[in-house]
Design a protein around this motif. Structure first.
Motif, mmCIF file in Angstrom:
data_model
loop_
_atom_site.group_PDB
_atom_site.id
_atom_site.type_symbol
_atom_site.label_atom_id
_atom_site.label_comp_id
_atom_site.label_asym_id
_atom_site.label_seq_id
_atom_site.Cartn_x
_atom_site.Cartn_y
_atom_site.Cartn_z
ATOM 1 N N LYS A 78 -49.754 -5.653 19.276
ATOM 2 C CA LYS A 78 -48.774 -5.069 18.370
ATOM 3 C C LYS A 78 -49.489 -4.433 17.189
ATOM 4 C CE LYS A 78 -45.146 -8.547 19.037
ATOM 5 N NZ LYS A 78 -44.326 -9.525 18.325
ATOM 6 N N LEU A 79 -48.776 -3.556 16.506
ATOM 7 C CA LEU A 79 -49.278 -3.011 15.253
ATOM 8 C C LEU A 79 -49.074 -4.055 14.163
ATOM 9 C CD1 LEU A 79 -47.734 0.572 15.434
ATOM 10 C CD2 LEU A 79 -50.112 -0.068 15.874
ATOM 11 N N ILE A 80 -49.973 -4.102 13.220
ATOM 12 C CA ILE A 80 -49.853 -5.068 12.124
ATOM 13 C C ILE A 80 -48.529 -4.880 11.391
ATOM 14 C CG2 ILE A 80 -50.833 -5.736 9.892
ATOM 15 C CD1 ILE A 80 -53.595 -5.384 11.139
ATOM 16 N N SER A 81 -48.074 -3.631 11.259
ATOM 17 C CA SER A 81 -46.815 -3.365 10.558
ATOM 18 C C SER A 81 -45.602 -3.945 11.298
ATOM 19 C CB SER A 81 -46.622 -1.860 10.354
ATOM 20 O OG SER A 81 -46.573 -1.192 11.608
ATOM 21 N N GLU A 82 -45.760 -4.214 12.620
ATOM 22 C CA GLU A 82 -44.673 -4.819 13.401
ATOM 23 C C GLU A 82 -44.634 -6.331 13.218
ATOM 24 O OE1 GLU A 82 -45.573 -3.685 17.400
ATOM 25 O OE2 GLU A 82 -44.798 -1.671 17.160
ATOM 26 N N GLY A 83 -45.693 -6.884 12.687
ATOM 27 C CA GLY A 83 -45.813 -8.334 12.535
ATOM 28 C C GLY A 83 -46.607 -8.905 13.686
ATOM 29 N N VAL A 84 -47.734 -9.514 13.386
ATOM 30 C CA VAL A 84 -48.608 -10.043 14.434
ATOM 31 C C VAL A 84 -48.932 -11.510 14.189
ATOM 32 C CG1 VAL A 84 -49.678 -7.816 14.970
ATOM 33 C CG2 VAL A 84 -50.709 -9.273 13.238
ATOM 34 N N SER A 85 -49.300 -12.182 15.255
ATOM 35 C CA SER A 85 -49.771 -13.564 15.159
ATOM 36 C C SER A 85 -51.251 -13.543 14.780
ATOM 37 C CB SER A 85 -49.598 -14.284 16.498
ATOM 38 O OG SER A 85 -48.244 -14.376 16.833
#
Length: 192
Positions: A78-85
């Motif tokens: 995922k993109l960091i802006s989407e929220g990542v673990s």
């Protein structure tokens, strides 16, 4: 009639309360963790540990300082802006007289920047890892997205402490992702 209205009211309250999403406790999250996750082994020669990491996480980003050294693993799907673990392993070089895990935890957390809507759900000593650790289970907001984190701190060699920080976006799969990160945390081994 009043009796029937009371039962309907009481039932409605129960339905509303149980229908709302409840935050699983630390104890609930650490129970019944499967070993069927898609992970890989990672060994750090810099911080002297080995751990399992989800395969979807990239190579560690490293930051070595005087008092704090860390390696961060981030979900690359995922993109960091989407929220990542994230899974972060850090070594805290404590200078001063010997102290307890709890006092060291308080010292570290007192230096954290203020985070929006930060709520500590629970903290304390735990035997979840293979050695005694202090943990903190929190919820907070970053960039308008809610996150859940669980952090562990335990003694390393000499005057060093080792920590593991697990962070995940509170989406529909957050319990599964948090259990995966908890499984990985449980595999950490300090190397000589």
């Amino acid at each position: 009639m009043k009796y029937l209205i009371g039962i309907i009211f009481f039932s409605s309250v129960i339905l509303i309360a149980t229908g709302c999403k409840r935050q699983p406790s630390f104890n609930e999250l650490t129970k019944d963790i499967s070993a069927n996750f898609n992970v890989r082994s990672y060994t750090s020669t810099t911080l002297n540990y080995s751990i399992s990491v989800p395969k979807r996480f990239g190579s560690p980003e490293k930051d070595n300082g005087d008092t704090l050294s860390m390696e961060s693993f981030i979900d690359t799907t995922k993109l960091i802006s989407e929220g990542v673990s994230k899974l972060v392993v850090f070594k805290y070089h404590f200078t001063g007289k010997k102290t307890t895990l709890e006092k060291t935890w308080k010292r570290l957390t007192s230096k954290l920047p203020m985070i929006e809507n930060y709520r500590m759900h629970s903290e304390g000593l735990t035997d979840f890892l293979s050695l005694p650790a202090y943990y903190g289970h929190a919820i907070y907001t970053i960039g308008g997205k809610d996150y859940e984190s669980i952090c562990f701190l335990f003694r390393g060699e000499a005057s060093n402490y080792v920590g593991i920080s697990l962070e995940g976006l509170k989406d529909e799969d957050h319990v599964v992702h948090m259990k995966e990160l908890l499984y990985c945390a449980k595999t950490i081994k300090l190397l000589p």
